[in-house]
Motif scaffolding. Structure first.
Motif, PDB file in Angstrom:
ATOM      1  N   ALA A  91       0.829  -1.207   0.000  1.00  0.00           N
ATOM      2  CA  ALA A  91       0.000   0.000   0.000  1.00  0.00           C
ATOM      3  C   ALA A  91       0.864   1.259   0.000  1.00  0.00           C
ATOM      4  O   ALA A  91       0.602   2.219  -0.739  1.00  0.00           O
ATOM      5  CB  ALA A  91      -0.932  -0.008   1.209  1.00  0.00           C
ATOM      6  N   LEU A  92       1.910   1.260   0.813  1.00  0.00           N
ATOM      7  CA  LEU A  92       2.819   2.408   0.870  1.00  0.00           C
ATOM      8  C   LEU A  92       3.538   2.596  -0.462  1.00  0.00           C
ATOM      9  O   LEU A  92       3.699   3.723  -0.947  1.00  0.00           O
ATOM     10  CB  LEU A  92       3.831   2.210   1.998  1.00  0.00           C
ATOM     11  N   ALA A  93       3.969   1.481  -1.071  1.00  0.00           N
ATOM     12  CA  ALA A  93       4.666   1.557  -2.357  1.00  0.00           C
ATOM     13  C   ALA A  93       3.756   2.128  -3.441  1.00  0.00           C
ATOM     14  O   ALA A  93       4.198   2.917  -4.287  1.00  0.00           O
ATOM     15  CB  ALA A  93       5.169   0.173  -2.763  1.00  0.00           C
ATOM     16  N   CYS A  94       2.478   1.746  -3.426  1.00  0.00           N
ATOM     17  CA  CYS A  94       1.525   2.287  -4.398  1.00  0.00           C
ATOM     18  C   CYS A  94       1.399   3.800  -4.243  1.00  0.00           C
ATOM     19  O   CYS A  94       1.385   4.546  -5.233  1.00  0.00           O
ATOM     20  CB  CYS A  94       0.157   1.634  -4.215  1.00  0.00           C
ATOM     21  N   ALA A  95       1.307   4.261  -2.994  1.00  0.00           N
ATOM     22  CA  ALA A  95       1.174   5.693  -2.736  1.00  0.00           C
ATOM     23  C   ALA A  95       2.419   6.451  -3.191  1.00  0.00           C
ATOM     24  O   ALA A  95       2.330   7.513  -3.821  1.00  0.00           O
ATOM     25  CB  ALA A  95       0.910   5.931  -1.252  1.00  0.00           C
ATOM     26  N   VAL A  96       3.600   5.903  -2.884  1.00  0.00           N
ATOM     27  CA  VAL A  96       4.857   6.539  -3.303  1.00  0.00           C
ATOM     28  C   VAL A  96       4.940   6.600  -4.828  1.00  0.00           C
ATOM     29  O   VAL A  96       5.299   7.628  -5.409  1.00  0.00           O
ATOM     30  CB  VAL A  96       6.065   5.766  -2.728  1.00  0.00           C
TER      31      VAL A  96
ATOM     32  N   ASN B  84       0.495  -3.384  -9.663  1.00  0.00           N
ATOM     33  CA  ASN B  84       1.141  -4.618  -9.223  1.00  0.00           C
ATOM     34  C   ASN B  84       2.459  -4.249  -8.551  1.00  0.00           C
ATOM     35  O   ASN B  84       3.272  -3.525  -9.129  1.00  0.00           O
ATOM     36  CB  ASN B  84       1.415  -5.534 -10.414  1.00  0.00           C
ATOM     37  N   VAL B  85       2.652  -4.732  -7.341  1.00  0.00           N
ATOM     38  CA  VAL B  85       3.881  -4.457  -6.599  1.00  0.00           C
ATOM     39  C   VAL B  85       4.640  -5.766  -6.426  1.00  0.00           C
ATOM     40  O   VAL B  85       4.096  -6.753  -5.921  1.00  0.00           O
ATOM     41  CB  VAL B  85       3.578  -3.834  -5.225  1.00  0.00           C
ATOM     42  N   LEU B  86       5.887  -5.771  -6.873  1.00  0.00           N
ATOM     43  CA  LEU B  86       6.748  -6.943  -6.733  1.00  0.00           C
ATOM     44  C   LEU B  86       7.715  -6.695  -5.582  1.00  0.00           C
ATOM     45  O   LEU B  86       8.542  -5.785  -5.644  1.00  0.00           O
ATOM     46  CB  LEU B  86       7.513  -7.205  -8.030  1.00  0.00           C
ATOM     47  N   ILE B  87       7.591  -7.508  -4.533  1.00  0.00           N
ATOM     48  CA  ILE B  87       8.470  -7.424  -3.373  1.00  0.00           C
ATOM     49  C   ILE B  87       9.290  -8.704  -3.339  1.00  0.00           C
ATOM     50  O   ILE B  87       8.749  -9.787  -3.100  1.00  0.00           O
ATOM     51  CB  ILE B  87       7.673  -7.275  -2.064  1.00  0.00           C
ATOM     52  N   ASN B  88      10.587  -8.576  -3.609  1.00  0.00           N
ATOM     53  CA  ASN B  88      11.439  -9.773  -3.722  1.00  0.00           C
ATOM     54  C   ASN B  88      10.816 -10.797  -4.667  1.00  0.00           C
ATOM     55  O   ASN B  88      10.758 -11.999  -4.376  1.00  0.00           O
ATOM     56  CB  ASN B  88      11.677 -10.390  -2.342  1.00  0.00           C
TER      57      ASN B  88
ATOM     58  N   TYR C  79      10.471  -1.115   8.609  1.00  0.00           N
ATOM     59  CA  TYR C  79      10.680  -1.964   9.782  1.00  0.00           C
ATOM     60  C   TYR C  79      12.119  -2.477   9.861  1.00  0.00           C
ATOM     61  O   TYR C  79      12.365  -3.629  10.219  1.00  0.00           O
ATOM     62  CB  TYR C  79       9.709  -3.146   9.777  1.00  0.00           C
ATOM     63  N   GLY C  80      13.071  -1.621   9.484  1.00  0.00           N
ATOM     64  CA  GLY C  80      14.480  -1.966   9.618  1.00  0.00           C
ATOM     65  C   GLY C  80      15.066  -2.768   8.475  1.00  0.00           C
ATOM     66  O   GLY C  80      16.278  -2.988   8.431  1.00  0.00           O
ATOM     67  N   ASN C  81      14.232  -3.217   7.534  1.00  0.00           N
ATOM     68  CA  ASN C  81      14.714  -3.997   6.392  1.00  0.00           C
ATOM     69  C   ASN C  81      14.623  -3.182   5.110  1.00  0.00           C
ATOM     70  O   ASN C  81      13.716  -2.360   4.955  1.00  0.00           O
ATOM     71  CB  ASN C  81      13.893  -5.281   6.228  1.00  0.00           C
ATOM     72  N   VAL C  82      15.560  -3.418   4.182  1.00  0.00           N
ATOM     73  CA  VAL C  82      15.534  -2.748   2.884  1.00  0.00           C
ATOM     74  C   VAL C  82      14.933  -3.701   1.853  1.00  0.00           C
ATOM     75  O   VAL C  82      15.405  -4.827   1.691  1.00  0.00           O
ATOM     76  CB  VAL C  82      16.943  -2.308   2.440  1.00  0.00           C
ATOM     77  N   TYR C  83      13.886  -3.231   1.165  1.00  0.00           N
ATOM     78  CA  TYR C  83      13.187  -4.047   0.176  1.00  0.00           C
ATOM     79  C   TYR C  83      13.356  -3.438  -1.216  1.00  0.00           C
ATOM     80  O   TYR C  83      13.030  -2.264  -1.418  1.00  0.00           O
ATOM     81  CB  TYR C  83      11.694  -4.127   0.494  1.00  0.00           C
ATOM     82  N   PRO C  84      13.826  -4.229  -2.196  1.00  0.00           N
ATOM     83  CA  PRO C  84      13.789  -3.769  -3.586  1.00  0.00           C
ATOM     84  C   PRO C  84      12.377  -3.976  -4.134  1.00  0.00           C
ATOM     85  O   PRO C  84      11.844  -5.090  -4.082  1.00  0.00           O
ATOM     86  CB  PRO C  84      14.807  -4.678  -4.287  1.00  0.00           C
ATOM     87  N   LEU C  85      11.760  -2.904  -4.620  1.00  0.00           N
ATOM     88  CA  LEU C  85      10.370  -2.959  -5.070  1.00  0.00           C
ATOM     89  C   LEU C  85      10.247  -2.532  -6.522  1.00  0.00           C
ATOM     90  O   LEU C  85      10.992  -1.671  -6.994  1.00  0.00           O
ATOM     91  CB  LEU C  85       9.490  -2.025  -4.228  1.00  0.00           C
ATOM     92  N   ASN C  86       9.285  -3.134  -7.208  1.00  0.00           N
ATOM     93  CA  ASN C  86       8.898  -2.688  -8.540  1.00  0.00           C
ATOM     94  C   ASN C  86       7.390  -2.485  -8.545  1.00  0.00           C
ATOM     95  O   ASN C  86       6.649  -3.376  -8.126  1.00  0.00           O
ATOM     96  CB  ASN C  86       9.271  -3.717  -9.610  1.00  0.00           C
ATOM     97  N   VAL C  87       6.952  -1.315  -9.003  1.00  0.00           N
ATOM     98  CA  VAL C  87       5.525  -1.022  -9.108  1.00  0.00           C
ATOM     99  C   VAL C  87       5.182  -0.872 -10.586  1.00  0.00           C
ATOM    100  O   VAL C  87       5.777  -0.052 -11.289  1.00  0.00           O
ATOM    101  CB  VAL C  87       5.147   0.262  -8.343  1.00  0.00           C
ATOM    102  N   LEU C  88       4.229  -1.684 -11.060  1.00  0.00           N
ATOM    103  CA  LEU C  88       3.860  -1.706 -12.473  1.00  0.00           C
ATOM    104  C   LEU C  88       2.348  -1.655 -12.609  1.00  0.00           C
ATOM    105  O   LEU C  88       1.624  -2.261 -11.809  1.00  0.00           O
ATOM    106  CB  LEU C  88       4.371  -2.991 -13.144  1.00  0.00           C
TER     107      LEU C  88
END
Length: 218
Positions: free
Chosen positions: A17-22, A52-56, A120-129
């Motif tokens: 949800a946060l990635a979509c907003a960003v 569509n959000v791809l998380i790992n 939450y302290g972790n780094v996530y590579p994300l793709n939003v399409l």
């Protein structure tokens, strides 16, 4: 008692949800810059999106609609309302998800809907399409992942208002190295890791394009 699996799913959905907003805020800023640059562009008048959000490499599908002060995101039947100051002036974003405070750090904006986000302290590579881009991506050969942690890239076209490092300087992880002005807003660009500055490719006042390498670390 909430299981670890349920907690992980909720955290992943919140991050989606946060990635979509960003992403939507980022797209809006890019369109505004193009319009100000007098490049012909069709105005986006939509108030809802299918993303569509791809998380790992795990896909989360979301239906997003604009609401006052933010976005409502529907993921697998669950609703997440993201509100707050979606500003790119600082890499830190103080937002709320369903009224609960969430702190998000935007480590890198790599263009094309790709981000590195600390949550939450972790780094996530994300793709939003969007749906069309996601369908096309299924027929494309996967590119070898390029390590850009030693590079500070321009996330959008703009003018460098300041450059705070020089070749030979030591920088810390997430230290501000330069400030990029775009659409009359100043954006702090930080290093993704600590290290020694190898090269600075631009100086204060230079114009950069999206994806340009501003600073290189050893």
């Amino acid at each position: 008692m909430v299981s670890k699996a349920s907690s992980f799913l909720l955290e992943s959905q919140e991050l989606t949800a946060l990635a979509c907003a960003v992403y939507l805020k980022d797209q809006s800023r890019s369109r505004n810059f193009i319009n100000q640059s007098r490049i012909p562009h069709v105005k986006d008048t939509r108030s809802s999106w299918s993303l569509n959000v791809l998380i790992n490499k795990v896909r989360f599908h979301a239906k997003v609609s604009k609401i006052q002060d933010g976005y409502k995101v529907l993921i697998a039947g669950d609703i997440f309302e993201v509100k707050g100051n979606l500003s790119f002036i600082s890499p830190l974003m103080d937002l709320t998800v369903n009224g609960e405070q969430r702190l998000l750090q935007l480590n890198q904006r790599l263009g094309g809907g790709s981000y590195d986000i600390r949550y939450y302290g972790n780094v996530y590579p994300l793709n939003v399409l969007d749906d069309v881009a996601y369908e096309f991506s299924q027929y494309m050969l996967e590119k070898k992942k390029v390590d850009t942690s030693s590079l500070v890239l321009a996330p959008m076209p703009g003018i460098l208002k300041s450059v705070g490092v020089a070749a030979g300087d030591m920088v810390a992880e997430h230290q501000e190295v330069c400030v990029l002005e775009a659409m009359k807003m100043q954006n702090s660009l930080v290093s993704a890791k600590g290290g020694k500055v190898k090269k600075v490719n631009f100086t204060m006042g230079d114009t950069v394009n999206e994806g340009d390498t501003i600073v290189e670390l050893e």
